[in-house]
Design a protein around this motif. Structure first.
Motif, PDB file in Angstrom:
ATOM      1  N   THR A 166       7.253  -5.712 -10.081  1.00 26.05           N
ATOM      2  CA  THR A 166       7.939  -4.786  -9.173  1.00 26.05           C
ATOM      3  C   THR A 166       7.322  -4.860  -7.780  1.00 26.05           C
ATOM      4  OG1 THR A 166       8.269  -3.315 -11.046  1.00 26.05           O
ATOM      5  CG2 THR A 166       8.661  -2.401  -8.869  1.00 26.05           C
ATOM      6  N   LEU A 167       6.008  -4.860  -7.756  1.00 28.95           N
ATOM      7  CA  LEU A 167       5.302  -4.912  -6.470  1.00 28.95           C
ATOM      8  C   LEU A 167       5.635  -6.212  -5.736  1.00 28.95           C
ATOM      9  CD1 LEU A 167       3.150  -3.260  -4.866  1.00 28.95           C
ATOM     10  CD2 LEU A 167       1.475  -4.862  -5.782  1.00 28.95           C
ATOM     11  N   ILE A 168       5.606  -7.316  -6.493  1.00 29.20           N
ATOM     12  CA  ILE A 168       5.941  -8.611  -5.880  1.00 29.20           C
ATOM     13  C   ILE A 168       7.349  -8.548  -5.287  1.00 29.20           C
ATOM     14  CG2 ILE A 168       6.443 -11.043  -6.349  1.00 29.20           C
ATOM     15  CD1 ILE A 168       4.208 -11.026  -8.409  1.00 29.20           C
ATOM     16  N   GLY A 169       8.298  -7.990  -6.066  1.00 35.05           N
ATOM     17  CA  GLY A 169       9.685  -7.891  -5.592  1.00 35.05           C
ATOM     18  C   GLY A 169       9.776  -7.055  -4.330  1.00 35.05           C
ATOM     19  N   TRP A 170       9.130  -5.913  -4.352  1.00 25.20           N
ATOM     20  CA  TRP A 170       9.171  -4.994  -3.208  1.00 25.20           C
ATOM     21  C   TRP A 170       8.629  -5.663  -1.952  1.00 25.20           C
ATOM     22  CZ3 TRP A 170      10.658  -0.087  -1.762  1.00 25.20           C
ATOM     23  CH2 TRP A 170      10.041   0.448  -0.639  1.00 25.20           C
ATOM     24  N   VAL A 171       7.430  -6.236  -2.073  1.00 23.83           N
ATOM     25  CA  VAL A 171       6.778  -6.836  -0.903  1.00 23.83           C
ATOM     26  C   VAL A 171       7.603  -8.015  -0.390  1.00 23.83           C
ATOM     27  CG1 VAL A 171       4.743  -8.093  -0.114  1.00 23.83           C
ATOM     28  CG2 VAL A 171       4.481  -6.071  -1.567  1.00 23.83           C
ATOM     29  N   THR A 172       8.061  -8.875  -1.320  1.00 24.03           N
ATOM     30  CA  THR A 172       8.846 -10.039  -0.899  1.00 24.03           C
ATOM     31  C   THR A 172      10.091  -9.602  -0.131  1.00 24.03           C
ATOM     32  OG1 THR A 172       8.107 -11.153  -2.892  1.00 24.03           O
ATOM     33  CG2 THR A 172       9.927 -12.152  -1.702  1.00 24.03           C
ATOM     34  N   ALA A 173      10.831  -8.644  -0.709  1.00 25.29           N
ATOM     35  CA  ALA A 173      12.064  -8.200  -0.052  1.00 25.29           C
ATOM     36  C   ALA A 173      11.747  -7.614   1.326  1.00 25.29           C
ATOM     37  CB  ALA A 173      12.786  -7.177  -0.915  1.00 25.29           C
ATOM     38  N   GLN A 174      10.686  -6.806   1.403  1.00 30.26           N
ATOM     39  CA  GLN A 174      10.307  -6.220   2.694  1.00 30.26           C
ATOM     40  C   GLN A 174      10.076  -7.320   3.736  1.00 30.26           C
ATOM     41  OE1 GLN A 174       9.309  -3.173   4.113  1.00 30.26           O
ATOM     42  NE2 GLN A 174      10.016  -1.848   2.464  1.00 30.26           N
ATOM     43  N   VAL A 175       9.279  -8.321   3.347  1.00 30.50           N
ATOM     44  CA  VAL A 175       8.947  -9.383   4.296  1.00 30.50           C
ATOM     45  C   VAL A 175      10.215 -10.136   4.719  1.00 30.50           C
ATOM     46  CG1 VAL A 175       7.743 -11.581   4.568  1.00 30.50           C
ATOM     47  CG2 VAL A 175       6.588  -9.644   3.468  1.00 30.50           C
ATOM     48  N   ILE A 176      11.021 -10.536   3.718  1.00 32.04           N
ATOM     49  CA  ILE A 176      12.227 -11.324   4.026  1.00 32.04           C
ATOM     50  C   ILE A 176      13.153 -10.546   4.971  1.00 32.04           C
ATOM     51  CG2 ILE A 176      14.343 -12.284   3.021  1.00 32.04           C
ATOM     52  CD1 ILE A 176      12.060 -14.015   2.341  1.00 32.04           C
ATOM     53  N   VAL A 177      13.389  -9.273   4.655  1.00 31.05           N
ATOM     54  CA  VAL A 177      14.322  -8.488   5.473  1.00 31.05           C
ATOM     55  C   VAL A 177      13.762  -8.294   6.878  1.00 31.05           C
ATOM     56  CG1 VAL A 177      15.452  -6.262   5.737  1.00 31.05           C
ATOM     57  CG2 VAL A 177      15.333  -7.316   3.491  1.00 31.05           C
ATOM     58  N   ARG A 178      12.476  -7.957   6.963  1.00 31.48           N
ATOM     59  CA  ARG A 178      11.905  -7.721   8.291  1.00 31.48           C
ATOM     60  C   ARG A 178      11.911  -8.974   9.152  1.00 31.48           C
ATOM     61  NH1 ARG A 178       8.846  -2.862   8.977  1.00 31.48           N
ATOM     62  NH2 ARG A 178       8.987  -1.571   7.104  1.00 31.48           N
ATOM     63  N   VAL A 179      11.632 -10.114   8.519  1.00 30.72           N
ATOM     64  CA  VAL A 179      11.678 -11.371   9.273  1.00 30.72           C
ATOM     65  C   VAL A 179      13.112 -11.644   9.731  1.00 30.72           C
ATOM     66  CG1 VAL A 179      11.481 -13.882   9.066  1.00 30.72           C
ATOM     67  CG2 VAL A 179       9.642 -12.412   8.232  1.00 30.72           C
ATOM     68  N   TRP A 180      14.060 -11.433   8.828  1.00 34.09           N
ATOM     69  CA  TRP A 180      15.475 -11.683   9.175  1.00 34.09           C
ATOM     70  C   TRP A 180      15.901 -10.795  10.341  1.00 34.09           C
ATOM     71  CZ3 TRP A 180      20.268  -9.399   9.543  1.00 34.09           C
ATOM     72  CH2 TRP A 180      21.371 -10.256   9.507  1.00 34.09           C
ATOM     73  N   LEU A 181      15.473  -9.530  10.314  1.00 32.99           N
ATOM     74  CA  LEU A 181      15.900  -8.583  11.349  1.00 32.99           C
ATOM     75  C   LEU A 181      15.399  -8.974  12.737  1.00 32.99           C
ATOM     76  CD1 LEU A 181      15.525  -5.176   9.511  1.00 32.99           C
ATOM     77  CD2 LEU A 181      17.630  -6.159  10.416  1.00 32.99           C
ATOM     78  N   ARG A 182      14.363  -9.816  12.772  1.00 30.64           N
ATOM     79  CA  ARG A 182      13.790 -10.210  14.069  1.00 30.64           C
ATOM     80  C   ARG A 182      14.811 -10.950  14.933  1.00 30.64           C
ATOM     81  NH1 ARG A 182       8.857  -8.651  15.921  1.00 30.64           N
ATOM     82  NH2 ARG A 182       8.265  -7.201  14.293  1.00 30.64           N
ATOM     83  N   ARG A 183      15.870 -11.474  14.305  1.00 32.89           N
ATOM     84  CA  ARG A 183      16.863 -12.170  15.120  1.00 32.89           C
ATOM     85  C   ARG A 183      17.696 -11.190  15.939  1.00 32.89           C
ATOM     86  NH1 ARG A 183      20.228 -15.283  10.852  1.00 32.89           N
ATOM     87  NH2 ARG A 183      18.135 -15.575  10.078  1.00 32.89           N
ATOM     88  N   LEU A 184      17.670  -9.923  15.521  1.00 34.96           N
ATOM     89  CA  LEU A 184      18.328  -8.887  16.322  1.00 34.96           C
ATOM     90  C   LEU A 184      17.251  -8.194  17.149  1.00 34.96           C
ATOM     91  CD1 LEU A 184      20.276  -7.276  13.345  1.00 34.96           C
ATOM     92  CD2 LEU A 184      21.118  -9.049  14.876  1.00 34.96           C
ATOM     93  N   PRO A 185      17.486  -7.996  18.473  1.00 35.25           N
ATOM     94  CA  PRO A 185      16.447  -7.398  19.295  1.00 35.25           C
ATOM     95  C   PRO A 185      16.208  -5.915  18.968  1.00 35.25           C
ATOM     96  CG  PRO A 185      18.379  -7.857  20.617  1.00 35.25           C
ATOM     97  CD  PRO A 185      18.652  -8.425  19.265  1.00 35.25           C
TER      98      PRO A 185
END
Ligand SMILES: Nc1ncnc2c1ncn2[C@@H]1O[C@H](COP(=O)(O)OP(=O)(O)OP(=O)(O)O)[C@@H](O)[C@H]1O
Ligand SMILES: [Mg+2]
Lengths: 320, 224
Positions: A301-320
């Motif tokens: 669960t922790l792995i899933g949570w952290v991975t999703a957080q990182v992926i989403v936050r990195v993706w959002l960087r394309r929007l200012p």
């Protein structure tokens, strides 16, 4: 439908993520982790069990213990094993001498020979010599012993103990590596699933972002969903791993020193499985194993949570 | 307060043939001001509004939105919080496809974690005012252009923004409806919201006289 109504921010994540495949993948990974972990714990407890004892335990095996000792002066009477014991008693550094009796020998050999009884075999006498820390049997003494009782084996536990430790440690290392690898692959799979979900909700995520939703909010929404799926997958995988693990630990019980009912080596698996699960349930397995297995769904669960957080936050960087 | 000084912007990584979409824009609008944003198609009106909405950041120059200096080094959380105070009516509406009309309108308040009772009240009032009561359960794909536009208007004004950016907010509406909407935006500005409305509709501009920002080929000609 009702589920996504609850949040009503339009992300509709229950339909955005590849639920079933993510669940299956995480379950498979958890199963792998559980089995690997069990193997590691098994190796560890076996090596510990076999290498147990004071730091300086030596076994002396005297073949043909009841024959007369071979000596220059024929003053010493009795058997070879008594002669060996007598000689050892005079040696320095010795804390304790103990000749294994029949039951102890039986217990020692049972894992190897089963219950067939050892009486029929010509067994050597086995003497456990407990030395003071750092103490050694002098070469003189050893040669005296082999003269009195030819064929006497002096086994320094230290040698195979350290070898066993090396083996156990490399096994543990391999298991750790395997678990880390499976975990990494799991994180990658979860990451790809999250990325897929983001892709299919690209427009909605952008709109939410423009409406002032923080990165934390969007990441949390994805991470919670992924965490729930990961937990369910982890739980399923761990549960599936229990029957084989129970059987394994049941079969290994005589080696690892746990008490267990004797298993007949029959062909019928069902009673074995039943016995195993019962024994497992009643705590026949090492506690570290149970704790470790119990942790798997949460770690996943922790792995899933952290991975999703990182992926989403990195993706959002394309929007200012 | 909105303040731009020498702001330029271009699509892509480099300006094509030296053609920037926005060139050396400087402007200042006090809080509660109302401005028309005028100019021919392709002049850069939408681009300027998107910049003010911080959907893109200036490539050069200084920009201050609602008293906060905005640049590439602004914290993301700061930008997010600022956006919550800005209502934007996009030219293409940008409604949430998975949500009903009512849920779309409620979205900004939901993101601010307002009480559901309070949200329902605000939403109902706006649905009523914009004539959308019967369509409140419909999804955006089931709506006419005008209905989508009214939904977008309602979503932009529901949280009483400090800054309202409207990109041709009435082009899909009937004249009478358009006039009502602009009237409401004027009222909002009287109540303290800074309002910028991009439009091609000269009749409306004449009916609601206000200072205009004239854009031509990415350059700003203010008639103040
Ligand atoms: N994604 C894009 N990539 C490259 N150039 C673009 C892009 N979007 C817009 N442009 C160009 O930027 C310029 C300004 O466009 P913008 O949409 O801001 O004009 P506008 O004033 O809003 O026009 P309209 O009145 O038709 O809505 C135009 O020349 C347009 O071709
Ligand atoms: Mg435009």
């Amino acid at each position: 439908m009702n589920k996504h109504k609850r949040v009503r921010d339009g992300l509709a994540l229950s339909r955005a993520l590849p639920d079933r495949s993510l669940l299956t993948m995480v379950a498979a990974m958890s199963l792998l982790i559980a089995l690997t972990f069990t193997a590691a714990v098994g190796a560890q407890s076996l090596s510990e069990r076999w290498a147990r004892g004071a730091a300086n335990l030596i076994t002396v095996q005297v073949p043909d213990p009841d024959k007369a000792p071979v000596t220059d002066n024929h003053t010493t009477g009795g058997s070879r094993v008594e002669a060996v014991l007598g000689t050892l008693k005079t040696a320095p550094d010795i804390v304790q001498l103990h000749r294994l009796n029949e039951q102890e020998l039986d217990a020692l050999l049972k894992p190897w020979l089963g219950n067939t009884g050892t009486a029929a075999l010509p067994l050597p006498a086995v003497i456990e010599v407990d030395l003071t820390a750092g103490g050694v049997l002098s070469d003189d003494l050893v040669s005296t012993l082999t003269t009195i009782a030819p064929g006497t084996l002096i086994e320094k536990n230290d040698d195979w103990r350290s070898q066993l430790h090396t083996v156990a440690r490399s096994l543990l290392f391999c298991a750790g590596l395997a678990i880390a690898l499976v975990g990494t692959i799991g994180a990658a799979v979860i990451g790809m699933a999250t990325r897929l979900g983001l892709g299919s909700r690209r427009e909605s995520v952008t709109i939410l972002h423009e409406l002032g939703a923080s990165d934390g909010y969007v990441a949390r929404r994805f991470a919670s969903r992924v965490a729930v799926l990961s937990f369910l997958g982890g739980l399923a995988g761990t549960l599936v791993s229990l029957p084989p693990i129970a059987i394994l630990s049941h079969l290994m019980a005589p080696f690892s020193g746990a008490v267990s009912s004797t298993t007949q080596n029959g062909e019928n698996w069902f009673p074995i499985l039943k016995d195993s699960l019962l024994a497992f349930w009643h705590g026949a397995a090492p506690q570290s194993l149970l704790i470790g297995l119990g942790c798997i769904p949460f770690v996943v669960t922790l792995i899933g949570w952290v991975t999703a957080q990182v992926i989403v936050r990195v993706w959002l960087r394309r929007l200012p | 307060m909105i303040r731009l000084r020498d702001v330029s912007w271009h699509h892509g990584t480099l300006p094509h043939e030296g053609q920037a979409t926005l060139r050396n824009i400087s402007l200042a609008i006090p809080q509660g001001g109302f401005r028309w944003l005028l100019g021919p198609s392709g002049a850069g009106k939408s681009t300027l509004l998107r910049l003010l909405h911080m959907e893109a950041l200036p490539r050069s120059g200084d920009m201050e939105i609602l008293g906060t200096e905005i640049g590439s080094r602004s914290k993301r959380s700061t930008l997010a919080r600022l956006r919550q105070r800005i209502g934007m009516i996009h030219q293409d509406f940008r409604l949430m496809p998975t949500l009903s009309v009512a849920d779309n309108i409620a979205l900004p308040l939901r993101l601010q974690k307002r009480m559901e009772g309070e949200i329902a009240q605000e939403v109902d009032a706006l649905l009523d005012w914009l004539g959308l009561v019967e369509r409140k359960k419909a999804r955006p794909v089931e709506l006419s252009g005008g209905e989508q536009q009214r939904t977008a208007i309602a979503r932009a004004v529901i949280m009483r923004p400090s800054l309202l950016l409207a990109d041709e907010p009435t082009n899909a509406l009937e004249d009478s409806q358009a006039a009502r909407v602009i009237g409401m935006l004027r009222e909002l500005s009287d109540l303290g919201t800074t309002v910028i409305v991009a439009t091609h509709n000269d009749t409306l501009v004449q009916r609601f006289p206000a200072p205009a920002l004239q854009l031509r080929q990415g350059r700003l000609f203010s008639d103040e």
